[in-house]
Design a protein around this motif. Structure first.
Motif, PDB file in Angstrom:
ATOM      1  N   GLY A   1       1.456  -1.479  -0.349  1.00 14.08           N
ATOM      2  CA  GLY A   1       0.038  -0.185  -0.199  1.00 14.08           C
ATOM      3  C   GLY A   1       1.144   1.005  -0.434  1.00 14.08           C
ATOM      4  O   GLY A   1       1.509   1.427  -0.419  1.00 14.08           O
ATOM      5  N   ARG A   2       0.577   2.138   1.189  1.00 10.39           N
ATOM      6  CA  ARG A   2       1.467   3.801   0.721  1.00 10.39           C
ATOM      7  C   ARG A   2       2.934   3.377   1.909  1.00 10.39           C
ATOM      8  O   ARG A   2       3.251   4.107   1.476  1.00 10.39           O
ATOM      9  CB  ARG A   2       0.397   4.142   2.291  1.00 10.39           C
ATOM     10  N   ILE A   3       2.768   2.177   1.854  1.00 11.00           N
ATOM     11  CA  ILE A   3       4.988   2.017   2.397  1.00 11.00           C
ATOM     12  C   ILE A   3       5.590   1.515   1.905  1.00 11.00           C
ATOM     13  O   ILE A   3       5.878   0.713   0.916  1.00 11.00           O
ATOM     14  CB  ILE A   3       4.483   0.331   3.529  1.00 11.00           C
ATOM     15  N   SER A   4       5.758   2.806   0.339  1.00 15.02           N
ATOM     16  CA  SER A   4       5.987   2.795  -0.815  1.00 15.02           C
ATOM     17  C   SER A   4       6.663   4.190  -1.543  1.00 15.02           C
ATOM     18  O   SER A   4       7.000   5.090  -1.181  1.00 15.02           O
ATOM     19  CB  SER A   4       5.272   1.717  -1.846  1.00 15.02           C
ATOM     20  N   HIS A   5       7.723   3.996  -2.828  1.00 14.73           N
ATOM     21  CA  HIS A   5       7.932   5.443  -2.917  1.00 14.73           C
ATOM     22  C   HIS A   5       7.618   4.788  -4.629  1.00 14.73           C
ATOM     23  O   HIS A   5       7.307   3.840  -5.147  1.00 14.73           O
ATOM     24  CB  HIS A   5       9.515   5.284  -2.748  1.00 14.73           C
ATOM     25  N   ASN A   6       7.929   5.730  -5.111  1.00 20.26           N
ATOM     26  CA  ASN A   6       7.570   6.397  -6.728  1.00 20.26           C
ATOM     27  C   ASN A   6       8.569   5.451  -7.533  1.00 20.26           C
ATOM     28  O   ASN A   6       8.587   4.960  -8.374  1.00 20.26           O
ATOM     29  CB  ASN A   6       7.641   7.562  -7.016  1.00 20.26           C
ATOM     30  N   VAL A   7       9.470   5.695  -6.939  1.00 21.57           N
ATOM     31  CA  VAL A   7      11.251   4.322  -7.755  1.00 21.57           C
ATOM     32  C   VAL A   7      10.755   3.455  -7.865  1.00 21.57           C
ATOM     33  O   VAL A   7      11.438   2.657  -8.477  1.00 21.57           O
ATOM     34  CB  VAL A   7      12.137   5.034  -7.194  1.00 21.57           C
ATOM     35  N   LEU A   8       9.887   2.735  -7.243  1.00 20.01           N
ATOM     36  CA  LEU A   8       9.829   1.499  -6.745  1.00 20.01           C
ATOM     37  C   LEU A   8       7.985   1.156  -7.705  1.00 20.01           C
ATOM     38  O   LEU A   8       8.131   0.059  -7.324  1.00 20.01           O
ATOM     39  CB  LEU A   8       9.499   0.898  -4.774  1.00 20.01           C
ATOM     40  N   GLN A   9       7.767   1.948  -7.332  1.00 22.60           N
ATOM     41  CA  GLN A   9       6.176   1.373  -8.194  1.00 22.60           C
ATOM     42  C   GLN A   9       6.326   1.298  -9.955  1.00 22.60           C
ATOM     43  O   GLN A   9       7.368   2.417 -10.508  1.00 22.60           O
ATOM     44  CB  GLN A   9       4.933   2.825  -8.329  1.00 22.60           C
ATOM     45  N   PRO A  10       5.219   0.636 -10.781  1.00 21.44           N
ATOM     46  CA  PRO A  10       5.851   0.842 -11.891  1.00 21.44           C
ATOM     47  C   PRO A  10       4.998   2.096 -12.761  1.00 21.44           C
ATOM     48  O   PRO A  10       4.212   2.490 -12.563  1.00 21.44           O
ATOM     49  CB  PRO A  10       4.650  -0.744 -12.532  1.00 21.44           C
ATOM     50  N   GLY A  11       6.727   2.350 -13.636  1.00 24.43           N
ATOM     51  CA  GLY A  11       5.917   4.041 -14.159  1.00 24.43           C
ATOM     52  C   GLY A  11       6.409   4.978 -13.555  1.00 24.43           C
ATOM     53  O   GLY A  11       6.233   6.389 -14.144  1.00 24.43           O
ATOM     54  N   GLY A  12       6.487   4.832 -11.781  1.00 18.03           N
ATOM     55  CA  GLY A  12       6.915   5.905 -11.297  1.00 18.03           C
ATOM     56  C   GLY A  12       5.868   6.410 -10.697  1.00 18.03           C
ATOM     57  O   GLY A  12       5.787   7.258 -10.553  1.00 18.03           O
ATOM     58  N   ALA A  13       4.592   5.494 -10.736  1.00 18.68           N
ATOM     59  CA  ALA A  13       3.335   5.833 -10.239  1.00 18.68           C
ATOM     60  C   ALA A  13       3.555   6.532  -8.316  1.00 18.68           C
ATOM     61  O   ALA A  13       4.117   6.026  -7.953  1.00 18.68           O
ATOM     62  CB  ALA A  13       2.150   5.142 -10.674  1.00 18.68           C
ATOM     63  N   ASP A  14       2.606   6.731  -8.009  1.00 17.04           N
ATOM     64  CA  ASP A  14       2.168   6.598  -6.490  1.00 17.04           C
ATOM     65  C   ASP A  14       1.615   5.496  -6.473  1.00 17.04           C
ATOM     66  O   ASP A  14       0.641   4.930  -6.825  1.00 17.04           O
ATOM     67  CB  ASP A  14       1.732   8.352  -6.498  1.00 17.04           C
ATOM     68  N   PRO A  15       2.637   5.678  -5.299  1.00 14.30           N
ATOM     69  CA  PRO A  15       1.178   4.255  -4.117  1.00 14.30           C
ATOM     70  C   PRO A  15       0.545   4.485  -3.793  1.00 14.30           C
ATOM     71  O   PRO A  15       0.093   6.023  -3.512  1.00 14.30           O
ATOM     72  CB  PRO A  15       2.572   4.143  -2.830  1.00 14.30           C
ATOM     73  N   VAL A  16      -0.542   3.022  -3.806  1.00 12.36           N
ATOM     74  CA  VAL A  16      -1.572   3.341  -3.127  1.00 12.36           C
ATOM     75  C   VAL A  16      -2.445   2.992  -2.267  1.00 12.36           C
ATOM     76  O   VAL A  16      -1.093   2.334  -1.677  1.00 12.36           O
ATOM     77  CB  VAL A  16      -2.689   2.804  -4.980  1.00 12.36           C
ATOM     78  N   ALA A  17      -3.216   3.580  -1.794  1.00  6.88           N
ATOM     79  CA  ALA A  17      -3.386   3.464  -0.616  1.00  6.88           C
ATOM     80  C   ALA A  17      -5.545   3.838  -0.294  1.00  6.88           C
ATOM     81  O   ALA A  17      -5.944   4.115  -0.978  1.00  6.88           O
ATOM     82  CB  ALA A  17      -3.118   4.398   0.239  1.00  6.88           C
ATOM     83  N   PRO A  18      -6.010   2.946   0.873  1.00  7.86           N
ATOM     84  CA  PRO A  18      -6.733   2.881   1.042  1.00  7.86           C
ATOM     85  C   PRO A  18      -7.633   4.474   0.536  1.00  7.86           C
ATOM     86  O   PRO A  18      -8.545   5.409   0.213  1.00  7.86           O
ATOM     87  CB  PRO A  18      -8.015   2.592   2.224  1.00  7.86           C
ATOM     88  N   SER A  19      -6.407   5.759   1.617  1.00 10.65           N
ATOM     89  CA  SER A  19      -7.301   7.247   0.941  1.00 10.65           C
ATOM     90  C   SER A  19      -5.444   7.996   1.294  1.00 10.65           C
ATOM     91  O   SER A  19      -4.444   7.986   1.238  1.00 10.65           O
ATOM     92  CB  SER A  19      -7.793   7.427   2.377  1.00 10.65           C
ATOM     93  N   ALA A  20      -5.709   9.239   0.571  1.00  9.72           N
ATOM     94  CA  ALA A  20      -4.668   9.483   0.501  1.00  9.72           C
ATOM     95  C   ALA A  20      -3.570  10.760   1.760  1.00  9.72           C
ATOM     96  O   ALA A  20      -3.595  11.781   2.484  1.00  9.72           O
ATOM     97  CB  ALA A  20      -4.282  10.934  -0.391  1.00  9.72           C
ATOM     98  N   ILE A  21      -3.304   9.988   2.673  1.00 11.50           N
ATOM     99  CA  ILE A  21      -2.577   9.922   4.093  1.00 11.50           C
ATOM    100  C   ILE A  21      -1.531   9.620   4.096  1.00 11.50           C
ATOM    101  O   ILE A  21      -1.074   7.974   3.718  1.00 11.50           O
ATOM    102  CB  ILE A  21      -3.625   9.507   4.773  1.00 11.50           C
ATOM    103  N   ASN A  22      -0.691  10.128   4.265  1.00 10.82           N
ATOM    104  CA  ASN A  22       0.740  10.246   3.737  1.00 10.82           C
ATOM    105  C   ASN A  22       0.941   9.518   5.094  1.00 10.82           C
ATOM    106  O   ASN A  22       1.053   9.710   6.432  1.00 10.82           O
ATOM    107  CB  ASN A  22       1.438  11.501   3.857  1.00 10.82           C
ATOM    108  N   ALA A  23       2.218   8.246   5.268  1.00  8.98           N
ATOM    109  CA  ALA A  23       2.575   7.363   6.500  1.00  8.98           C
ATOM    110  C   ALA A  23       3.338   7.763   7.136  1.00  8.98           C
ATOM    111  O   ALA A  23       3.643   7.519   8.657  1.00  8.98           O
ATOM    112  CB  ALA A  23       2.753   6.141   6.085  1.00  8.98           C
ATOM    113  N   HIS A  24       4.054   8.991   7.034  1.00  8.25           N
ATOM    114  CA  HIS A  24       5.051   9.388   6.723  1.00  8.25           C
ATOM    115  C   HIS A  24       6.701   8.846   8.057  1.00  8.25           C
ATOM    116  O   HIS A  24       7.684   8.774   8.501  1.00  8.25           O
ATOM    117  CB  HIS A  24       4.882  10.662   8.456  1.00  8.25           C
ATOM    118  N   GLY A  25       6.627   7.726   6.641  1.00  7.62           N
ATOM    119  CA  GLY A  25       7.319   6.684   7.220  1.00  7.62           C
ATOM    120  C   GLY A  25       8.415   7.094   6.184  1.00  7.62           C
ATOM    121  O   GLY A  25       9.030   7.535   5.427  1.00  7.62           O
TER     122      GLY A  25
END
Length: 364
Positions: free
Chosen positions: A106-130
């Motif tokens: 889910g949100r514990i990721s980073h754009n550089v790790l996602q296909p095409g540099g996409a934003d990580p996904v989550a239930p809501s657009a709340i930053n984990a600040h992790g």
């Protein structure tokens, strides 16, 4: 004189275990850098630890989108299935049993790790600040994109396909990772889920995704080969919940409905302490579940022996002590000293701190 109950066999769903000592899932970041597939060294690592009653593999992403850390393995491609097949074969050759842990971060990721540099996904657009590891350094997690309701069935299907892939690789089953602030946990807990649709709000909505994933995986490979891990009272990855006991009870009720092989309960704060909030009632949760109950979090030999003898647990999962003690079952049985782990080699690297810890007969 008979062995303590910790060292006696147990049927866990459809999986027959030689003892009740479990190797907990441990992220080691040593997958092939090009394919995220397990390597020959991975097979050696698990083979060395095959005397455990059950090995639970490191968390393995169900899809490219599910990835949250560099060099973690997946279970969605042909190369990954083949890599895990070598692991399963090596463990089975030693008489062991092994399940693969299914993961979407889910949100514990980073754009550089996602296909095409996409934003990580989550239930809501709340930053984990992790933080996560991008392959060169630890970096801040960005604000994720909230999943559309129309996207959720596809992720559920990814879990089911990953479970089928695990069985195709020769695994004895799977463990669904619903703990430690990753995607399923994000749906369940109020601190990460601000949705107003059927997946948010009341607790029965927040456990809907859990229910759908568990149903899909159990339907794909059988409930008797499906386990699950939850951590209702852990703030891992900066997740919180307004009423963790209520959420935990709803989650356990879902798991009980599906009659899974086992429930893997993290007691307290994952890897940090065993403290519980005042409202936590672990005995009540234990009483709600009729399957095998696995406990985890900073267990010592004496604690493990007591937990199983008393019936408070059926299985005990050990984490860090399995990193440095491939023969942990034998050491626990003999009450022998444990090798000290080198924390500098926990994540990433090669054989050092991975497959070079000595067993009792070779320890100096």
């Amino acid at each position: 004189m008979s062995d303590p109950k910790l060292f006696t066999p147990l049927a866990v769903g459809d999986i027959q275990l030689a003892n009740r000592v479990v190797m907990a899932p441990l992220t080691r970041n040593r997958a092939d850098h090009a394919t995220d597939a397990p390597t020959e060294m991975t097979a050696t690592y698990y083979e060395q630890r095959a005397s455990a009653g059950l090995l639970i593999t490191e968390a393995s992403q169900i899809s490219p989108q599910g990835k949250g850390y560099a060099f973690t393995p997946g279970i969605y491609s042909d190369e990954q299935i083949e890599g895990w097949r070598k692991v399963a074969d090596a463990v089975h050759a030693r008489g062991g049993k092994i399940v693969i842990q299914l993961w979407h971060v889910g949100r514990i990721s980073h754009n550089v790790l996602q296909p095409g540099g996409a934003d990580p996904v989550a239930p809501s657009a709340i930053n984990a600040h992790g933080k996560t590891f991008d392959g060169t350094a630890f970096v801040e997690t960005p604000t994720p994109r909230a999943l559309e309701a129309s996207e959720i069935p596809g992720i559920v299907a990814d879990y089911a396909q990953a479970a089928k892939n695990a069985i195709a690789a020769g695994m004895d089953g799977v463990e669904i990772h619903a703990a430690n602030g990753y995607l399923i946990d994000q749906f369940m807990k109020t601190g990460a889920n601000a949705r107003t649709d059927e997946y948010g709000g009341p607790v029965e909505n927040r456990v809907r995704f859990l229910d759908e994933v568990v149903g899909a995986v159990a339907g794909a490979i059988g409930a008797g080969r499906t386990g699950i891990r939850i951590s209702p009272f852990s703030p891992a990855n900066n997740i919180d919940d307004a009423n963790p006991q209520e959420t935990a009870e709803a989650a356990v009720a879902v798991i009980e409905k599906h009659k899974l092989a086992y429930l893997h309960m993290v007691e307290g704060s994952t890897g940090a302490n065993r403290d519980l909030p005042p409202e936590a009632d672990m005995d009540k949760l234990r009483g709600m579940y009729s399957g095998a109950w696995m406990v985890n979090n900073l267990y010592t030999r004496d604690m493990a022996l007591e937990a199983v003898e008393s019936g408070r647990a059926d299985l005990v999962a050990f984490g860090r002590s399995y990193i440095s003690n491939p023969d942990l079952v034998e050491r626990l049985k003999a009450d022998a000293p444990l090798n000290k782990a080198n924390s500098a080699t926990f994540y990433g690297g090669g054989a050092e701190g991975y497959i070079d810890y000595p067993a009792l007969e070779t320890a100096s």
